[in-house]
Design a protein around this motif. Structure first.
Motif, PDB file in Angstrom:
ATOM      1  N   ARG A 167       5.948  12.602   5.474  1.00  0.00           N
ATOM      2  CA  ARG A 167       5.886  11.528   4.475  1.00  0.00           C
ATOM      3  C   ARG A 167       6.152  10.179   5.142  1.00  0.00           C
ATOM      4  N   LEU A 168       7.072  10.191   6.124  1.00  0.00           N
ATOM      5  CA  LEU A 168       7.386   8.944   6.821  1.00  0.00           C
ATOM      6  C   LEU A 168       6.195   8.458   7.641  1.00  0.00           C
ATOM      7  N   ALA A 169       5.468   9.422   8.205  1.00  0.00           N
ATOM      8  CA  ALA A 169       4.344   9.073   9.081  1.00  0.00           C
ATOM      9  C   ALA A 169       3.240   8.351   8.324  1.00  0.00           C
ATOM     10  N   LEU A 170       3.265   8.431   6.991  1.00  0.00           N
ATOM     11  CA  LEU A 170       2.189   7.820   6.201  1.00  0.00           C
ATOM     12  C   LEU A 170       2.123   6.308   6.380  1.00  0.00           C
ATOM     13  N   ARG A 171       3.259   5.690   6.713  1.00  0.00           N
ATOM     14  CA  ARG A 171       3.258   4.237   6.875  1.00  0.00           C
ATOM     15  C   ARG A 171       2.171   3.804   7.851  1.00  0.00           C
ATOM     16  N   ASN A 172       1.982   4.613   8.914  1.00  0.00           N
ATOM     17  CA  ASN A 172       0.995   4.243   9.934  1.00  0.00           C
ATOM     18  C   ASN A 172      -0.426   4.247   9.394  1.00  0.00           C
ATOM     19  N   LYS A 173      -0.628   4.943   8.247  1.00  0.00           N
ATOM     20  CA  LYS A 173      -1.973   5.013   7.668  1.00  0.00           C
ATOM     21  C   LYS A 173      -2.222   3.851   6.695  1.00  0.00           C
ATOM     22  N   GLY A 174      -1.168   3.066   6.428  1.00  0.00           N
ATOM     23  CA  GLY A 174      -1.301   1.973   5.454  1.00  0.00           C
ATOM     24  C   GLY A 174      -2.156   0.832   5.996  1.00  0.00           C
ATOM     25  N   ILE A 175      -2.243  -0.226   5.227  1.00  0.00           N
ATOM     26  CA  ILE A 175      -3.127  -1.341   5.586  1.00  0.00           C
ATOM     27  C   ILE A 175      -2.584  -2.047   6.825  1.00  0.00           C
ATOM     28  N   ASP A 176      -3.379  -2.071   7.906  1.00  0.00           N
ATOM     29  CA  ASP A 176      -2.986  -2.653   9.206  1.00  0.00           C
ATOM     30  C   ASP A 176      -1.691  -2.045   9.736  1.00  0.00           C
ATOM     31  N   GLY A 177      -1.317  -0.854   9.272  1.00  0.00           N
ATOM     32  CA  GLY A 177      -0.037  -0.270   9.705  1.00  0.00           C
ATOM     33  C   GLY A 177       1.151  -1.079   9.201  1.00  0.00           C
ATOM     34  N   ARG A 178       0.911  -2.042   8.276  1.00  0.00           N
ATOM     35  CA  ARG A 178       1.994  -2.923   7.781  1.00  0.00           C
ATOM     36  C   ARG A 178       2.405  -2.500   6.379  1.00  0.00           C
ATOM     37  N   LEU A 179       1.412  -2.497   5.469  1.00  0.00           N
ATOM     38  CA  LEU A 179       1.731  -2.169   4.078  1.00  0.00           C
ATOM     39  C   LEU A 179       1.756  -0.657   3.917  1.00  0.00           C
ATOM     40  N   SER A 180       2.845  -0.175   3.404  1.00  0.00           N
ATOM     41  CA  SER A 180       2.999   1.272   3.268  1.00  0.00           C
ATOM     42  C   SER A 180       2.315   1.736   1.982  1.00  0.00           C
ATOM     43  N   PRO A 181       1.592   2.854   2.005  1.00  0.00           N
ATOM     44  CA  PRO A 181       0.971   3.308   0.753  1.00  0.00           C
ATOM     45  C   PRO A 181       2.033   3.812  -0.233  1.00  0.00           C
ATOM     46  N   HIS A 182       1.737   3.694  -1.523  1.00  0.00           N
ATOM     47  CA  HIS A 182       2.581   4.308  -2.559  1.00  0.00           C
ATOM     48  C   HIS A 182       2.422   5.829  -2.429  1.00  0.00           C
ATOM     49  N   GLN A 183       3.482   6.581  -2.803  1.00  0.00           N
ATOM     50  CA  GLN A 183       3.389   8.049  -2.712  1.00  0.00           C
ATOM     51  C   GLN A 183       3.657   8.695  -4.070  1.00  0.00           C
ATOM     52  N   LEU A 184       2.709   9.513  -4.481  1.00  0.00           N
ATOM     53  CA  LEU A 184       2.881  10.298  -5.710  1.00  0.00           C
ATOM     54  C   LEU A 184       2.835  11.759  -5.289  1.00  0.00           C
ATOM     55  N   ILE A 185       3.910  12.475  -5.583  1.00  0.00           N
ATOM     56  CA  ILE A 185       4.028  13.856  -5.134  1.00  0.00           C
ATOM     57  C   ILE A 185       4.026  14.753  -6.355  1.00  0.00           C
ATOM     58  N   MET A 186       3.177  15.770  -6.366  1.00  0.00           N
ATOM     59  CA  MET A 186       3.088  16.637  -7.552  1.00  0.00           C
ATOM     60  C   MET A 186       3.511  18.046  -7.180  1.00  0.00           C
ATOM     61  N   THR A 187       4.174  18.712  -8.077  1.00  0.00           N
ATOM     62  CA  THR A 187       4.452  20.125  -7.857  1.00  0.00           C
ATOM     63  C   THR A 187       4.372  20.898  -9.150  1.00  0.00           C
ATOM     64  N   ALA A 188       3.761  22.093  -9.055  1.00  0.00           N
ATOM     65  CA  ALA A 188       3.720  22.984 -10.226  1.00  0.00           C
ATOM     66  C   ALA A 188       4.790  24.050 -10.055  1.00  0.00           C
ATOM     67  N   THR A 189       5.640  23.872  -9.035  1.00  0.00           N
ATOM     68  CA  THR A 189       6.772  24.776  -8.863  1.00  0.00           C
ATOM     69  C   THR A 189       7.968  24.023  -9.408  1.00  0.00           C
ATOM     70  N   PRO A 190       8.338  24.251 -10.657  1.00  0.00           N
ATOM     71  CA  PRO A 190       9.458  23.480 -11.186  1.00  0.00           C
ATOM     72  C   PRO A 190      10.687  23.681 -10.295  1.00  0.00           C
ATOM     73  N   ILE A 191      11.350  22.583  -9.989  1.00  0.00           N
ATOM     74  CA  ILE A 191      12.493  22.643  -9.086  1.00  0.00           C
ATOM     75  C   ILE A 191      13.759  22.535  -9.920  1.00  0.00           C
ATOM     76  N   PRO A 192      14.683  23.491  -9.792  1.00  0.00           N
ATOM     77  CA  PRO A 192      15.908  23.404 -10.593  1.00  0.00           C
ATOM     78  C   PRO A 192      16.612  22.080 -10.350  1.00  0.00           C
ATOM     79  N   ARG A 193      17.268  21.591 -11.396  1.00  0.00           N
ATOM     80  CA  ARG A 193      17.877  20.267 -11.335  1.00  0.00           C
ATOM     81  C   ARG A 193      18.825  20.137 -10.144  1.00  0.00           C
ATOM     82  N   THR A 194      19.620  21.192  -9.908  1.00  0.00           N
ATOM     83  CA  THR A 194      20.599  21.119  -8.817  1.00  0.00           C
ATOM     84  C   THR A 194      19.894  20.879  -7.486  1.00  0.00           C
TER      85      THR A 194
END
Length: 691
Positions: free
Chosen positions: A406-433
C-alpha cells in the motif's frame, strides 16, 4: 550505566560467534532482546513431592533412594530404575542409556529427579527424567523460583537460555532499561513497573499463580501486553500519519456520471450504499489521501460503491486502478466495469500477469497513455507499469495485500508526488477487535444492508455417504429450471490434485446426470476458457457448474440457487461463507449443502455447525477468529503482521480501546518516546511505522 539495547549478546559470559549466530536466529542480538524473549511456560521445581502423593499428569520433583536398576526387555529394551522414599515407589524408565549410566544408578544411590508422572506397567513412572545424584547426607537446595521454558531453535538449549537471561537480569536497572511509558500513563492504566514485570516473568517466585500465568492474566504479562499492543497501534498510527502527510489530488463531487450510471443500473442503491458513497465522496474531495476500508457481507453491493467512487475521479479527468487478488475476480471486475462504463464512453484497460508479449506491451502503452479505468491483478504494482494521472486505487480483498505494498502506491501517483486515494474493499467481515488493531491505519465503512430481493441461504450439513441423494437433489432442482454449483475443495494444498478431483467429479456427475448440461471450471484453464464456461453458465446454457474454489468471490448468477461443497471441513469459515454467497442472489429459495467426509473432528463439527446456524458474515468472522486466530484469518501468516510476543488479540481484546486512547495520547504529548518503543518491540517485525 549503558542501556541494555546497546550491549551486544557477545558481552555475556560464554557467548562466542557461533552462539551469537544461533541467538540471532531467534531475534536476540542485544541484552534488551534477551529480556524481552519471554518464557512460553513454567515448571515448578520449588518443592519436593513425596512419591506417595504423586498424581498422573503432574510435573514433579522427587527425591529417593535407588532400590534396584534392571534392563528389561519389552517391545523396546529399557533401563528400569525403582526409586523409594518411604512413602511409596516410583519407576524411572530410560529407553536410551549407556552402561556407565546404569552403573551410576546402583542400589542405595540417593537421587533427585524431575519429570512428568504417568501411569505405567509397574505403577507410576517417569520417562527419561532429569536427575542428579545427591552427595552425602546434605539435600541440595531446591529451586527458588519457577523454572522458565523459552522459545528456542536448534542447538540452543533451555539451560543456555536460562544462563543468559540470568546474566541479563543481573544487569537490569532503571537506567539500563528505560521505561518508555510515562509515569502518568502507568498510573492511569494501573500498570506495574517494567523491570519488576520482567523479573517476575523470567523468574516467577514459588507463590506465583500458575493458572493466571498460563491464561496470560498475570499482572506482569498484562503490563507487557499493554506495551506491545500500544506499540503495534503506534506503528499503524505512524504509517497513517506518513500517508496522510502526503498530498493527493482533490476530486470534486461528480455532477453527471454517477446519475447516468445509476439510471443504467436498473435498480436504486440501498441506504447503506448511499451512506458509504457519501463518506467516500467527501474523502476524495480532500487534499490528503483517502484511506478507507469498506466491509460488506457477501452480496452487499461493494462493487457498485467502488464504481461510484471511480466515477468521481474519472469525471475530474484522472485515472483509476482497480486491483483484485486473483485473475478470475479481476476478469469479473473487468467485465462489470466495461459493461457499466461503455455507455458513458469510458475506456477500460486490462493487465494481469498472464498477459505476455505484444498484448502486454499494448496494455502498458494504454495505461501510460492515460486510459481512464485500469483493471488487473497485483501485476499493476510492477515497476514497469507507469500511469499518466492515477488518482484512485481500489483494492479488492485487501487482506491479500501487505501494508508495504500500500505504501509503494505513492510511486504510482502523479509525477511520484501526489499520492493516489485508496479504497479497500473486503467481503470477509473483520471482527471489530481485529479491525481496531490490524487496520488502525484505515477509516472503516460498513455496508450493513443487503439489496432487496436477496434471500437467506438454507445450509445443510450432510455426510458424503449420502452423495447419491445429493446428486438426485441436483437433478430435481435443475429440472425445475434452476442452476447449481458443485465445488471441489483443495486436496492437501495441491492445485494440480484439486483440478484432477474437479475433472473426476465432472465426469462422474456428467455420467450420473446424463440429461443435464454440465460445465467445468478450474485454476489451470486459460482465462479465455474460464470466461467462456462462466458465460455459458450465466446465460443458462449450462445447468450445473463443477468448479474449484476459484469461484469463491465475485461470480454473480442470480438463477443459481443450489450449491454443493465437497469436503467443506478443509476450508476456513470465511471461505465457506464466501462460496455460499454465490447462491441466494435471486428471488428463489436457495440451499447450500456441506458434503463432509466422516469422521469429523470436534473443531470440524463446531465450524460446520456455525455455518448451518447463521448467514451473518460478522458472526461467522468472530467465530473464525476464535477458532483460527488472527494471523491466519488476515492471511498474514507470511507477512509478519500480528506475530505478537506476549499479546493475544482474542484474549486481550478488552484492552484495545484503552490502548488506542493511550496511543493517541502518547503521540500528542510524548512523541519522542514512540521511536524507542517501536525499536524495542518491532525491530524484527515489519517496520510499518518506519517508512
Amino acid at each position: 550505566m549503558t542501556e541494555l539495547a546497546q550491549v551486544p549478546v557477545t558481552a555475556l559470559k560464554g557467548v562466542g560467534e557461533a552462539l551469537a549466530e544461533k541467538l540471532a536466529r531467534v531475534g536476540l542480538e542485544n541484552l534488551q532482546d534477551v529480556l524481552f524473549h519471554l518464557p512460553l511456560r513454567y515448571q515448578d521445581r520449588t518443592r519436593i513431592t513425596p512419591i506417595g502423593a504423586l498424581r498422573p499428569g503432574q510435573d514433579a520433583v522427587v527425591e529417593g533412594v535407588v532400590a534396584g536398576a534392571d534392563v528389561v526387555m519389552g517391545r523396546r529394551r529399557s533401563l528400569l530404575v525403582r526409586l523409594q522414599d518411604g512413602s511409596g515407589t516410583l519407576s524411572l524408565r530410560f529407553f536410551h542409556f549407556s552402561q556407565a549410566q546404569k552403573d551410576g544408578l546402583k542400589r542405595g544411590t540417593a537421587l533427585r529427579c524431575y519429570g512428568e508422572v504417568r501411569p505405567g506397567a509397574t505403577g507410576l513412572e517417569i520417562y527419561h527424567p532429569e536427575y542428579r545424584a545427591q552427595q552425602g547426607d546434605e539435600s541440595a537446595p531446591v529451586e527458588q523460583t519457577l523454572t522458565p521454558i523459552y522459545p528456542t531453535t536448534e542447538g540452543l538449549t533451555q539451560q543456555r537460555l536460562r544462563q543468559l537471561s540470568e546474566q541479563a537480569l543481573g544487569r537490569l536497572g532503571p537506567h539500563s532499561l528505560p521505561d518508555w511509558l510515562p509515569a502518568e500513563m502507568i498510573a492511569q492504566y494501573q500498570l506495574g513497573p517494567l523491570a519488576d514485570a520482567l523479573r517476575t516473568l523470567h523468574r516467577p517466585p514459588p507463590n506465583t499463580d500458575l493458572d493466571a500465568l498460563a491464561e496470560g492474566q498475570h499482572w506482569a504479562q498484562q503490563r507487557l501486553v499493554f506495551e506491545e499492543l500500544l506499540t503495534h497501534q503506534l506503528s499503524l498510527q505512524r504509517l497513517r500519519e506518513t500517508l496522510r502527510a502526503q498530498r493527493a489530488p482533490v476530486l470534486p463531487p461528480a455532477q453527471t456520471l454517477p446519475a447516468r450510471f445509476i439510471a443504467n443500473l436498473g435498480f436504486q442503491p440501498t441506504g447503506a450504499q448511499r451512506r458509504v458513497g457519501q463518506e467516500i465522496a467527501y474523502d476524495l474531495s480532500q487534499p490528503e489521501p483517502m484511506l478507507r476500508l469498506v466491509q460488506g457481507d457477501v452480496g452487499a453491493g461493494k462493487t457498485v460503491v467502488a464504481a461510484l467512487a471511480a466515477l468521481q475521479a474519472l469525471e475530474a479527468g484522472y485515472q483509476v486502478a482497480l486491483m483484485a487478488p486473483t485473475e478470475i475476480l479481476a476478469e469479473q471486475h473487468f467485465l462489470n466495469f466495461s459493461r457499466w462504463l461503455a455507455p458513458l464512453g469510458i475506456e477500460v484497460a486490462w493487465l494481469a500477469g498472464k498477459l505476455k508479449g505484444k498484448a502486454r506491451a499494448a496494455a502498458l502503452e494504454q495505461i501510460a497513455g492515460g486510459t481512464p479505468m485500469v483493471v488487473g491483478t497485483h501485476a499493476l504494482f510492477q515497476d514497469e507499469v507507469q500511469f499518466k494521472r492515477l488518482a484512485l486505487v481500489i483494492i479488492d480483498e485487501q487482506h491479500r495485500f501487505g501494508v508495504q505494498q500500500r505504501l509503494a502506491l505513492r510511486n504510482k501517483g502523479i509525477d511520484g508526488r501526489l499520492s493516489p486515494h485508496q479504497l479497500i474493499m473486503t467481503a470477509t467481515p473483520i471482527p471489530r477487535t481485529l479491525a481496531m488493531s490490524a487496520y488502525a491505519d484505515l477509516d472503516t465503512s460498513i455496508l450493513d444492508e443487503l439489496p432487496p430481493g436477496r434471500t437467506p441461504v438454507n445450509t445443510l450439513v450432510i455426510a458424503d455417504s449420502r452423495r447419491l441423494e445429493v446428486v438426485e437433489r441436483v437433478r430435481i432442482a435443475c429440472r425445475e429450471g434452476r442452476q447449481a454449483y458443485w465445488v471441489c475443495t483443495l486436496i492437501e494444498e495441491s492445485e494440480e490434485l484439486t483440478c484432477q478431483a474437479a475433472e473426476t467429479s465432472y465426469e462422474e456427475l456428467s455420467a450420473a446426470l446424463g440429461e443435464l448440461r454440465v460445465g467445468l471450471i478450474h485454476g489451470r484453464m486459460k482465462p479465455a476458457e474460464k470466461a467462456a464456461v462462466m458465460d455459458e453458465f450465466k446465460r443458462g446454457e449450462l445447468q450445473l457448474l463443477v468448479a474449484t474454489t476459484v469461484i469463491e468471490v465475485g461470480v454473480d448468477v442470480p438463477n443459481a440457487s443450489l450449491m454443493i461443497i465437497e469436503n467443506p471441513e478443509r476450508l476456513g469459515l470465511a471461505q465457506l461463507h464466501q462460496l455460499r454467497g454465490r447462491v441466494g442472489r435471486g428471488s428463489a429459495a436457495s440451499h447450500c449443502v456441506l458434503l463432509y467426509h466422516a469422521p469429523l473432528s470436534q473443531l470440524g463439527r463446531e465450524r460446520l455447525g456455525i455455518m448451518r446456524e447463521t448467514c451473518d458474515g460478522f458472526v461467522i468472522a468472530e467465530k473464525d477468529l476464535e477458532l483460527r486466530g488472527p494471523g491466519e484469518m488476515l492471511g498474514t501468516r507470511q507477512t509478519g503482521l500480528l506475530q505478537f510476543k506476549v499479546a493475544d488479540l482474542m484474549r486481550d481484546a478488552e484492552l484495545l480501546p484503552a490502548v488506542r486512547d493511550a496511543a493517541q495520547e502518547l503521540l500528542a504529548r510524548w512523541p519522542e518516546r514512540v521511536s524507542p518503543l517501536l525499536q524495542r518491540w518491532l525491530r524484527h517485525g515489519q517496520q510499518y511505522g518506519q517508512v
